[in-house]
Write a protein that holds these residues in place. Structure first.
Motif, mmCIF file in Angstrom:
data_model
loop_
_atom_site.group_PDB
_atom_site.id
_atom_site.type_symbol
_atom_site.label_atom_id
_atom_site.label_comp_id
_atom_site.label_asym_id
_atom_site.label_seq_id
_atom_site.Cartn_x
_atom_site.Cartn_y
_atom_site.Cartn_z
ATOM 1 N N ILE A 450 0.855 -1.184 0.000
ATOM 2 C CA ILE A 450 0.000 0.000 0.000
ATOM 3 C C ILE A 450 0.892 1.235 0.000
ATOM 4 C CG2 ILE A 450 -1.789 1.292 1.227
ATOM 5 C CD1 ILE A 450 -2.595 -1.341 2.583
ATOM 6 N N ALA A 451 0.739 2.090 -0.984
ATOM 7 C CA ALA A 451 1.490 3.352 -1.009
ATOM 8 C C ALA A 451 0.940 4.282 0.072
ATOM 9 C CB ALA A 451 1.379 4.010 -2.379
ATOM 10 N N LEU A 452 1.834 4.909 0.842
ATOM 11 C CA LEU A 452 1.370 5.786 1.920
ATOM 12 C C LEU A 452 0.529 6.938 1.379
ATOM 13 C CD1 LEU A 452 4.323 6.078 4.477
ATOM 14 C CD2 LEU A 452 2.521 4.366 4.308
ATOM 15 N N LYS A 453 0.852 7.391 0.171
ATOM 16 C CA LYS A 453 0.085 8.514 -0.385
ATOM 17 C C LYS A 453 -1.359 8.125 -0.699
ATOM 18 C CE LYS A 453 1.682 7.685 -5.136
ATOM 19 N NZ LYS A 453 0.386 7.229 -5.660
ATOM 20 N N ASP A 454 -1.636 6.802 -0.756
ATOM 21 C CA ASP A 454 -2.994 6.345 -1.039
ATOM 22 C C ASP A 454 -3.837 6.149 0.216
ATOM 23 O OD1 ASP A 454 -2.458 6.322 -3.744
ATOM 24 O OD2 ASP A 454 -1.903 4.197 -3.791
ATOM 25 N N LEU A 455 -3.225 6.295 1.381
ATOM 26 C CA LEU A 455 -3.978 6.137 2.628
ATOM 27 C C LEU A 455 -4.956 7.290 2.796
ATOM 28 C CD1 LEU A 455 -1.181 4.957 5.107
ATOM 29 C CD2 LEU A 455 -3.115 3.603 4.305
ATOM 30 N N GLN A 456 -6.182 6.953 3.159
ATOM 31 C CA GLN A 456 -7.213 7.960 3.378
ATOM 32 C C GLN A 456 -7.546 8.145 4.852
ATOM 33 O OE1 GLN A 456 -8.270 9.766 0.870
ATOM 34 N NE2 GLN A 456 -7.054 8.570 -0.581
ATOM 35 N N ARG A 457 -7.435 7.057 5.622
ATOM 36 C CA ARG A 457 -7.860 7.134 7.026
ATOM 37 C C ARG A 457 -7.244 5.991 7.816
ATOM 38 N NH1 ARG A 457 -12.657 5.602 10.044
ATOM 39 N NH2 ARG A 457 -13.253 7.208 11.543
ATOM 40 N N LEU A 458 -6.866 6.279 9.061
ATOM 41 C CA LEU A 458 -6.401 5.258 9.999
ATOM 42 C C LEU A 458 -7.305 5.281 11.214
ATOM 43 C CD1 LEU A 458 -2.543 5.983 10.019
ATOM 44 C CD2 LEU A 458 -3.742 4.304 8.638
ATOM 45 N N ARG A 459 -7.621 4.095 11.726
ATOM 46 C CA ARG A 459 -8.493 4.050 12.907
ATOM 47 C C ARG A 459 -8.054 2.909 13.812
ATOM 48 N NH1 ARG A 459 -13.879 1.970 14.279
ATOM 49 N NH2 ARG A 459 -13.916 0.825 12.295
ATOM 50 N N LEU A 460 -7.798 3.254 15.086
ATOM 51 C CA LEU A 460 -7.457 2.226 16.068
ATOM 52 C C LEU A 460 -8.696 1.408 16.399
ATOM 53 C CD1 LEU A 460 -5.091 4.034 18.614
ATOM 54 C CD2 LEU A 460 -4.519 2.090 17.157
ATOM 55 N N ASN A 475 -7.924 2.604 5.616
ATOM 56 C CA ASN A 475 -8.732 2.861 4.420
ATOM 57 C C ASN A 475 -7.823 3.498 3.378
ATOM 58 O OD1 ASN A 475 -10.925 3.834 6.888
ATOM 59 N ND2 ASN A 475 -11.448 2.137 5.550
ATOM 60 N N TYR A 476 -7.810 2.951 2.174
ATOM 61 C CA TYR A 476 -6.881 3.426 1.162
ATOM 62 C C TYR A 476 -7.505 3.251 -0.228
ATOM 63 C CZ TYR A 476 -5.829 -1.568 0.554
ATOM 64 O OH TYR A 476 -5.923 -2.917 0.326
ATOM 65 N N GLY A 477 -6.811 3.785 -1.208
ATOM 66 C CA GLY A 477 -7.277 3.668 -2.581
ATOM 67 C C GLY A 477 -7.978 4.920 -3.066
ATOM 68 N N THR A 484 -10.371 -1.413 2.313
ATOM 69 C CA THR A 484 -10.140 -1.426 3.759
ATOM 70 C C THR A 484 -9.421 -2.706 4.139
ATOM 71 O OG1 THR A 484 -12.130 -0.111 4.184
ATOM 72 C CG2 THR A 484 -11.231 -1.348 6.028
ATOM 73 N N ILE A 485 -8.475 -2.579 5.053
ATOM 74 C CA ILE A 485 -7.784 -3.733 5.613
ATOM 75 C C ILE A 485 -7.545 -3.457 7.088
ATOM 76 C CG2 ILE A 485 -5.475 -2.852 5.078
ATOM 77 C CD1 ILE A 485 -4.595 -5.706 4.491
ATOM 78 N N TRP A 486 -7.679 -4.479 7.924
ATOM 79 C CA TRP A 486 -7.345 -4.269 9.334
ATOM 80 C C TRP A 486 -6.268 -5.255 9.755
ATOM 81 C CZ3 TRP A 486 -7.895 -8.465 12.392
ATOM 82 C CH2 TRP A 486 -8.927 -9.377 12.130
ATOM 83 N N LEU A 487 -5.447 -4.778 10.680
ATOM 84 C CA LEU A 487 -4.304 -5.533 11.182
ATOM 85 C C LEU A 487 -4.429 -5.674 12.686
ATOM 86 C CD1 LEU A 487 -1.705 -3.198 9.438
ATOM 87 C CD2 LEU A 487 -2.635 -5.296 8.445
#
Length: 515
Positions: A450-460, A475-477, A484-487
């Motif tokens: 995932i390119a960092l510039k494509d990140l739209q939102r981070l949520r804990l 959230n990216y793209g 969306t992907i969660w880790l």
């Protein structure tokens, strides 16, 4: 008849030019102060000049209220009343007026700084203290006024309108007043970094008033080395980092930007990189916090011309390698043996490695997957070939050898679960300035990028299970095809903080994902 108003601090970053010969406080008073009746009665000449000069010189205590209105023409009547109260508090703090019952000097100082936190009153408070230290007959009282001015200039900038006048005043006062030079240094730092803004705790303020403003700053480097330097009330992270890099022989500003100071609280409850403009005394307010240095970017070619540079990089790379974060393979026995031999030589050990030593030289995830007898035999061959290597040469060779591993140059996290992937075990997440990748350690295959510039939102995310690790949702793209992907990983908050830090500062300040 202009009206001077304090502008937002973001607009007050004017250049502190030395060419400010015409910016006298008398000139500012003529344009922006309220006009006293004595001035309006004058037709010009020396009499008018004396009245203007008196506006920016020490005022003696006369009656209950030395001034009846704000010095500057303020449109808000309530602000003008607060300015009058501020002038009284200033005179009380300086010792020109007796303190009210129950008020200590610390209370007065906090009252003054709280007034200065209001943008509409900052220029007023700058003018008041400059007025009271100009021509003050009592050196001890005057020094207290200068102390306040040095604090004010480190916390809050004046408006762009007043800035050149304050600069000129400090430059003119510098040759005869040490605190004027200190105030000028603080103001230059405020212009560059925005000012500390948040008021300090009581203990720090007391130390400042007693002249104990210097504190020891310890930065823990990879490899167990500690760097010690002196910090003060307005030291920022970027200054310490630049100084630290200078001690490692790093002069290139681009390479300095590849390092970061991390703030760690307790046993890792909070881990986050510090922005260069963050004031250390503003973040290191608890006893259980510490500073650690780490290299986050590896774009600049490595240069091994300084012993501290070598040992620091070796310590960081070795730690990641032994934790299995660089993704060495159990099948690469010759590579594992060579890296084990270089570690042994890097320790400057004169005796042959023991079985316990050999096991410690192998990445933890691989210790039960490799044939130790084979590794020991191959390591012996490597040690004979490397005979004559100094510890530094061995450390350099170790870094160069590990640079061929898949995740060298990344900050690596062990991810326990990933929403879109079904893996036999934990995945490895690599993060650098450009992108975030997920890899399967068992197959050494790239699973996601995932390119960092494509990140739209981070949520804990809260843990899925009681006492389980937290998660991080990404959230990216593109807007028309979001993904969306969660880790799930113990260091979810640290990962979020580091991603935000690696994003461009101008983007992150308005980024919708900062929550």
């Amino acid at each position: 008849d202009s009206e001077a108003t304090s502008l937002p601090s973001s607009m007050a970053h004017a250049s502190l030019s030395n060419d400010s010969r015409n910016y006298t406080m008398q000139e500012f008073a003529l344009h922006y102060f309220r006009k006293p009746s004595t001035l309006l009665d004058q037709r010009g000449g020396s009499a008018q000049g004396k009245v203007i000069t008196s506006l920016v010189q020490y005022t003696k205590v006369r009656g209950q209220s030395p001034i009846q209105e704000s010095l500057i023409r303020l449109s808000d009547e309530d602000m003008s009343k607060q300015a009058v109260a501020g002038f009284q508090a200033l005179m009380q703090f300086m010792g020109d007026k007796s303190k009210p019952w129950g008020k200590e000097e610390m209370d007065l100082l906090y009252d003054l700084l709280k007034l200065c936190s209001k943008e509409d009153l900052r220029d007023e408070m700058y003018c008041q203290v400059i007025k009271q230290v100009t021509g003050h007959p009592q050196p001890e009282h005057c020094a207290r006024g200068w102390s306040f001015l040095s604090l004010l200039s480190g916390f809050f900038p004046p408006s762009t309108t007043l800035m050149p006048y304050v600069t000129k005043f400090l430059q003119d006062s510098g040759p005869s007043q040490v605190l004027a030079r200190t105030s000028q240094e603080h103001l230059q730092r405020t212009v560059k970094y925005g000012g500390r803004q948040q008021l300090p705790p009581m203990a720090e303020m007391k130390a400042f008033l007693k002249g104990h403003a210097v504190r020891l700053v310890v930065v823990h480097l990879p490899g167990g080395v500690n760097y010690r330097t002196n910090g003060h009330m307005f030291t920022v992270a970027g200054e310490v980092l630049e100084e630290l890099c200078g001690q490692m022989g790093i002069r290139d500003p681009q390479e300095v930007e590849e390092f970061a100071l991390f703030l760690i609280k307790g046993e890792g409850e909070l881990v986050r990189p510090l922005w260069p403009h963050e004031y250390l005394n503003g973040v290191m307010v608890h006893q259980d916090v510490s500073l650690h240095s780490r290299r986050l970017g590896w774009e600049t070619p490595l240069h091994f011309n300084h012993p501290t540079y070598i040992s620091t990089h070796y310590g960081q790379v070795l730690r990641d390698y032994l934790q299995g974060k660089l993704m060495a393979s159990a099948q690469a026995e010759h590579q594992l043996a060579r890296l084990a031999a270089l570690q042994h030589l890097g320790r400057a050990s004169k005796s042959p490695p023991s079985g316990q030593d050999l096991l410690a030289y192998i990445p933890k995830p691989l210790q039960w997957q490799v044939n130790m007898a084979t590794i020991e035999r191959l390591m012996g061959q490597e040690l004979r070939q490397l005979q004559g290597h100094s510890p530094q040469e061995a450390q350099i060779s170790f870094i160069e050898a590990t640079s061929q591993l898949p995740l060298f140059g990344y900050t690596v996290y062990i991810v326990l679960r990933v929403s879109k992937l079904v893996l036999p075990g934990p995945a490895l997440l690599g993060l650098n300035r450009r992108h975030l990748i997920l890899m399967d350690p068992s197959s050494q295959k790239l699973c996601c990028s995932i390119a960092l510039k494509d990140l739209q939102r981070l949520r804990l995310l809260s843990p899925l299970e009681e006492e389980g690790p937290p998660g991080l949702e990404l959230n990216y793209g593109l807007a028309d095809s979001p993904q969306t992907i969660w880790l799930e990983l113990p260091q979810a908050q640290e990962l979020q903080n580091t991603i935000i830090f690696l994003l461009d500062d101008s983007i992150s300040s308005t980024w919708p994902g900062l929550n």
